[in-house]
Scaffold this motif. Structure first.
Motif, short mmCIF file in Angstrom:
data_model
loop_
_atom_site.label_atom_id
_atom_site.label_comp_id
_atom_site.label_asym_id
_atom_site.label_seq_id
_atom_site.Cartn_x
_atom_site.Cartn_y
_atom_site.Cartn_z
N ARG A 75 -8.91 12.76 31.79
CA ARG A 75 -7.69 12.21 32.42
C ARG A 75 -6.45 13.03 32.13
O ARG A 75 -5.64 13.29 33.01
CB ARG A 75 -7.47 10.77 31.92
CG ARG A 75 -8.52 9.80 32.39
CD ARG A 75 -8.46 8.51 31.62
NE ARG A 75 -8.71 8.73 30.19
CZ ARG A 75 -8.75 7.79 29.27
NH1 ARG A 75 -8.53 6.53 29.60
NH2 ARG A 75 -8.99 8.08 28.01
N SER B 236 -12.69 17.67 27.58
CA SER B 236 -11.46 18.21 26.97
C SER B 236 -11.43 17.97 25.47
O SER B 236 -10.45 18.34 24.82
CB SER B 236 -10.23 17.57 27.63
OG SER B 236 -10.19 16.17 27.35
N SER B 237 -12.46 17.33 24.92
CA SER B 237 -12.39 16.95 23.50
C SER B 237 -13.78 16.75 22.92
O SER B 237 -14.75 16.50 23.66
CB SER B 237 -11.60 15.63 23.40
OG SER B 237 -11.54 15.16 22.07
N THR C 103 -14.98 13.78 15.44
CA THR C 103 -14.23 14.11 16.67
C THR C 103 -12.99 13.22 16.72
O THR C 103 -12.87 12.25 15.96
CB THR C 103 -15.05 13.82 17.95
OG1 THR C 103 -15.09 12.39 18.14
CG2 THR C 103 -16.46 14.38 17.89
N LYS D 140 -17.08 2.57 29.20
CA LYS D 140 -18.21 3.46 28.94
C LYS D 140 -19.37 3.23 29.91
O LYS D 140 -19.65 4.09 30.74
CB LYS D 140 -18.67 3.37 27.47
CG LYS D 140 -19.76 4.40 27.19
CD LYS D 140 -19.84 4.95 25.83
CE LYS D 140 -20.90 6.05 25.76
NZ LYS D 140 -21.18 6.51 24.40
N1 LIG Z 1 -17.66 10.71 17.67
C1 LIG Z 1 -18.69 9.92 17.32
O1 LIG Z 1 -18.90 9.61 16.12
C2 LIG Z 1 -19.63 9.41 18.39
C3 LIG Z 1 -20.82 8.81 17.96
C4 LIG Z 1 -21.71 8.33 18.91
C5 LIG Z 1 -21.40 8.41 20.25
N2 LIG Z 1 -20.24 8.99 20.64
C6 LIG Z 1 -19.95 9.04 22.06
O2 LIG Z 1 -19.79 10.36 22.50
C7 LIG Z 1 -18.93 10.38 23.65
C8 LIG Z 1 -17.87 11.44 23.44
O3 LIG Z 1 -17.11 11.05 22.31
P1 LIG Z 1 -16.27 12.06 21.43
O4 LIG Z 1 -16.55 11.70 20.02
O5 LIG Z 1 -16.44 13.44 21.88
O6 LIG Z 1 -14.80 11.50 21.77
P2 LIG Z 1 -13.44 12.22 22.12
O7 LIG Z 1 -13.26 13.44 21.29
O8 LIG Z 1 -12.41 11.14 22.05
O9 LIG Z 1 -13.61 12.69 23.66
C9 LIG Z 1 -13.65 11.77 24.70
C10 LIG Z 1 -13.43 12.53 25.99
O10 LIG Z 1 -13.58 11.62 27.10
C11 LIG Z 1 -12.43 11.71 27.96
N3 LIG Z 1 -12.29 10.42 28.61
C12 LIG Z 1 -12.15 9.20 28.03
N4 LIG Z 1 -12.04 8.27 28.96
C13 LIG Z 1 -12.11 8.90 30.17
C14 LIG Z 1 -12.04 8.44 31.52
N5 LIG Z 1 -11.86 7.16 31.83
N6 LIG Z 1 -12.16 9.35 32.50
C15 LIG Z 1 -12.33 10.67 32.23
N7 LIG Z 1 -12.40 11.14 30.96
C16 LIG Z 1 -12.29 10.26 29.95
C17 LIG Z 1 -11.30 12.10 26.98
O11 LIG Z 1 -10.17 12.71 27.61
P3 LIG Z 1 -8.93 11.84 28.18
O12 LIG Z 1 -8.59 10.84 27.14
O13 LIG Z 1 -7.87 12.85 28.47
O14 LIG Z 1 -9.45 11.21 29.44
C18 LIG Z 1 -12.03 13.12 26.13
O15 LIG Z 1 -12.13 14.36 26.82
C19 LIG Z 1 -18.37 8.95 23.79
O16 LIG Z 1 -19.08 8.27 24.78
C20 LIG Z 1 -18.65 8.33 22.45
O17 LIG Z 1 -18.86 6.94 22.54
C21 LIG Z 1 -19.34 9.50 19.75
#
Ligand SMILES: NC(=O)c1ccc[n+]([C@@H]2O[C@H](COP(=O)([O-])OP(=O)(O)OC[C@H]3O[C@@H](n4cnc5c(N)ncnc54)[C@H](OP(=O)(O)O)[C@@H]3O)[C@@H](O)[C@H]2O)c1
Length: 238
Positions: free
Chosen positions: A35, A12-13, A177, A105
């Motif tokens: 969620r 969703s994000s 993000t 995570k």
């Molecule tokens: N952005 C960065 O700079 C970066 C860098 C390295 C790695 N990452 C990794 O990439 C992944 C995605 O991150 P993003 O940047 O895309 O973050 P984001 O935009 O905050 O998206 C996170 C997504 O995960 C969902 N989520 C979180 N907890 C959940 C749960 N318990 N059950 C089901 N869904 C859940 C959220 O929706 P809800 O809150 O509605 O559940 C949302 O859809 C993460 O693992 C993050 O650690 C990100």
């Protein structure tokens, strides 16, 4: 056109949403999961209503199993969920926050992969999304590195253990993000400028950059046991 079905948890994000969009464009049937129902619905609308959605909490495998039963068999699982728990300087790192990092995570990633095994087609795939902190030496990321290194360590083992199911990971660098929403707009801009200056390609990443790596691994039937770093080269920075 592929008729294969990909389920994107965290769809969703951010990275998950961009991955869902690209997989949809590439002809996959896509279901996004997270969620928050309202956020999911907004993302489905954003994708022109062309994806399915399930509201699940990846920390509750029993409930997720029920939700997967309503979907039936699927081909690919993308795990793009996580949190920022466990970040910060090691000297003051709160061990409860580090534990929360594992609980929000590493454990949900492992649990979702395990629950999905009953539903995944044998020649499908699982793609984890870790983080380049696992391969770098960036001060302030020891906790995040530990959580994400755990995920990266599982990839090769699972690829060997679960064959012919393919298991891969994408290890992103700094990506713009909502993950960064814990910072004020000003702080976020300063942090992004700092990282951009230290990244060989001269910018931070966009979710679409990482989505290309995810879609490549999902759709490449000869890729397994690989963690693809997608970070503009920041793992090279000292
Ligand atoms: N952005 C960065 O700079 C970066 C860098 C390295 C790695 N990452 C990794 O990439 C992944 C995605 O991150 P993003 O940047 O895309 O973050 P984001 O935009 O905050 O998206 C996170 C997504 O995960 C969902 N989520 C979180 N907890 C959940 C749960 N318990 N059950 C089901 N869904 C859940 C959220 O929706 P809800 O809150 O509605 O559940 C949302 O859809 C993460 O693992 C993050 O650690 C990100």
């Amino acid at each position: 056109m592929s008729l294969q079905h990909a389920v994107v948890i965290g769809g969703s994000s951010g990275i998950g949403l961009a991955s869902a969009r690209l997989l949809l464009e590439q002809g996959f049937r896509v279901t996004i999961a997270a969620r928050d129902q309202a956020k999911l619905k907004a993302s489905v609308d954003h994708l022109s209503g062309k994806v399915g959605m399930i509201a699940i909490d990846a920390r509750d495998p029993a409930a997720v199993k029920q939700a997967f039963e309503s979907l039936g068999p699927f081909d690919h699982l993308v795990l793009a969920l996580g949190s920022g728990h466990g970040a910060g300087p090691f000297a003051t790192l709160d061990m409860a926050d580090l534990l929360a990092g594992f609980q929000t995570k590493l454990i949900p990633h492992a649990a979702m992969a395990q629950v999905a095994l009953t539903f995944l087609q044998p020649e499908g795939s699982i793609t984890f999304v870790s983080a380049v902190s696992a391969q770098s030496a960036m001060p302030g990321t020891a906790g995040l590195a530990a959580v994400n290194a755990g995920i990266e360590a599982m990839v090769r083992v699972l690829a060997a253990e679960l064959k012919p199911l393919r298991v891969n990971g994408v290890s992103p660098g700094v990506i713009d993000t909502p993950w960064w929403d814990f910072l004020s707009a000003g702080e976020r801009q300063a942090v992004f400028e700092d990282f951009a200056g230290r990244t060989p390609v001269g910018r931070i990443g966009r979710p679409e950059d990482v989505a290309k790596a995810v879609a490549f691994l999902v759709s490449s039937s000869f890729m397994s046991g690989h963690v693809l770093t997608c970070d503009g080269g920041i793992h090279l920075a000292t």
